[in-house]
Write a protein that holds these residues in place. Structure first.
Motif, PDB file in Angstrom:
ATOM      1  N   ALA A 195       1.137  -1.397  -0.087  1.00  0.00           N
ATOM      2  CA  ALA A 195      -0.025   0.339  -0.614  1.00  0.00           C
ATOM      3  C   ALA A 195       1.090   1.082  -0.544  1.00  0.00           C
ATOM      4  O   ALA A 195       0.158   1.814  -0.635  1.00  0.00           O
ATOM      5  CB  ALA A 195      -1.030   0.014   1.571  1.00  0.00           C
ATOM      6  N   ALA A 196       1.548   1.540   1.164  1.00  0.00           N
ATOM      7  CA  ALA A 196       2.879   2.412   0.475  1.00  0.00           C
ATOM      8  C   ALA A 196       3.714   2.669  -0.675  1.00  0.00           C
ATOM      9  O   ALA A 196       3.833   3.838  -0.706  1.00  0.00           O
ATOM     10  CB  ALA A 196       3.720   1.894   1.681  1.00  0.00           C
ATOM     11  N   GLU A 197       4.043   1.561  -0.977  1.00  0.00           N
ATOM     12  CA  GLU A 197       3.989   1.684  -3.171  1.00  0.00           C
ATOM     13  C   GLU A 197       3.381   2.084  -3.551  1.00  0.00           C
ATOM     14  O   GLU A 197       3.979   2.978  -4.476  1.00  0.00           O
ATOM     15  CB  GLU A 197       4.561   0.149  -3.240  1.00  0.00           C
TER      16      GLU A 197
ATOM     17  N   PRO B 224      21.787   7.295  -2.733  1.00  0.00           N
ATOM     18  CA  PRO B 224      21.735   6.318  -1.833  1.00  0.00           C
ATOM     19  C   PRO B 224      20.599   6.553  -1.015  1.00  0.00           C
ATOM     20  O   PRO B 224      19.851   4.533  -1.350  1.00  0.00           O
ATOM     21  CB  PRO B 224      22.963   5.876  -1.118  1.00  0.00           C
ATOM     22  N   LEU B 225      19.632   7.481  -0.530  1.00  0.00           N
ATOM     23  CA  LEU B 225      18.702   7.084   0.948  1.00  0.00           C
ATOM     24  C   LEU B 225      17.417   6.754  -0.302  1.00  0.00           C
ATOM     25  O   LEU B 225      16.079   5.605  -0.057  1.00  0.00           O
ATOM     26  CB  LEU B 225      18.012   8.446   0.909  1.00  0.00           C
TER      27      LEU B 225
ATOM     28  N   ALA C 130      15.588   3.399   0.630  1.00  0.00           N
ATOM     29  CA  ALA C 130      13.960   2.982   0.957  1.00  0.00           C
ATOM     30  C   ALA C 130      13.219   2.359  -0.738  1.00  0.00           C
ATOM     31  O   ALA C 130      11.931   1.750   0.275  1.00  0.00           O
ATOM     32  CB  ALA C 130      13.909   4.620   0.396  1.00  0.00           C
ATOM     33  N   MET C 131      13.519   2.096  -1.563  1.00  0.00           N
ATOM     34  CA  MET C 131      12.884   0.542  -2.151  1.00  0.00           C
ATOM     35  C   MET C 131      13.613  -0.568  -1.978  1.00  0.00           C
ATOM     36  O   MET C 131      12.534  -1.043  -1.947  1.00  0.00           O
ATOM     37  CB  MET C 131      14.100   1.532  -3.840  1.00  0.00           C
ATOM     38  N   LEU C 132      14.673  -0.720  -1.710  1.00  0.00           N
ATOM     39  CA  LEU C 132      15.397  -1.639  -1.228  1.00  0.00           C
ATOM     40  C   LEU C 132      15.094  -2.807  -0.155  1.00  0.00           C
ATOM     41  O   LEU C 132      15.219  -4.122  -0.971  1.00  0.00           O
ATOM     42  CB  LEU C 132      17.329  -1.326  -1.867  1.00  0.00           C
TER      43      LEU C 132
ATOM     44  N   PHE D   8      18.127  -0.813  -7.314  1.00  0.00           N
ATOM     45  CA  PHE D   8      20.056  -0.781  -6.989  1.00  0.00           C
ATOM     46  C   PHE D   8      20.112   0.285  -8.101  1.00  0.00           C
ATOM     47  O   PHE D   8      20.876   0.628  -7.671  1.00  0.00           O
ATOM     48  CB  PHE D   8      19.602  -2.699  -8.149  1.00  0.00           C
ATOM     49  N   PRO D   9      20.078   0.274  -9.483  1.00  0.00           N
ATOM     50  CA  PRO D   9      20.659   1.440 -10.366  1.00  0.00           C
ATOM     51  C   PRO D   9      20.114   2.993  -9.396  1.00  0.00           C
ATOM     52  O   PRO D   9      21.118   3.718  -9.981  1.00  0.00           O
ATOM     53  CB  PRO D   9      19.650   1.510 -11.500  1.00  0.00           C
TER      54      PRO D   9
END
Length: 165
Positions: A48-50, A129-130, A134-136, A121-122
């Protein structure tokens, strides 16, 4: 009223037990007092956050489109906006139906997390980096939790039928 068993191997239902149907949220199949595994709530919250992040990106993209940001193809930009909105609504549906215990959203949630990893990753190695972390990190947590036994047991209901496991 009790119904007869579907096959001879099925145990005969006891009076008043709902005809032998046991919803996956009963206390015997869960790890939390409410009947739903905490991992299901965590995965649903991550998805849901995504979806909310995609909706925010669609809003920002739409605002840029309306204010006249230069684009190569106006209709291509409108199509991209429609894709962002459609994917966000699909992710909301995945989160809701996974939280309810249906089977099909597990695959949808896994595919969404793999997409997030391919973008994360990209982003991480490209100087952000943040944003990459926050995605990974949530995607990795969701992938691990999707393969938890309690999650699989809870989210195994097909639409309109009793639980598969």
């Amino acid at each position: 009223m009790s119904r007869p068993p579907a096959s001879p191997s099925d145990p005969s239902p006891e009076p008043g037990d709902g005809g032998g149907f046991q919803h996956p949220s009963t206390p015997e199949t869960s790890s939390s007092p409410g009947g739903r595994p905490r991992a299901i709530a965590a995965i649903s919250a991550i998805v849901a956050a995504e979806a909310t992040a995609l909706l925010a990106a669609a809003g920002w993209y739409g605002l840029q489109l309306v204010t006249g940001a230069p684009v190569l193809s106006f209709w291509g930009a409108v199509f991209t906006l429609a894709l962002l909105l459609a994917f966000a609504s699909w992710l909301y549906a995945v989160a809701v139906f996974l939280f309810r215990g249906f089977r099909w959203p597990r695959a949808g949630a896994l595919v969404a997390q793999l997409f997030v990893l391919t973008i994360g990753f990209p982003t991480l190695t490209g100087g952000y980096p943040l944003a990459g972390l926050a995605m990974l990190l949530p995607a990795a947590v969701a992938i691990v939790l999707l393969f938890d036994k309690r999650v699989i047991r809870f989210a195994s209901r097909a639409a309109g039928s009793p639980p598969a496991l």
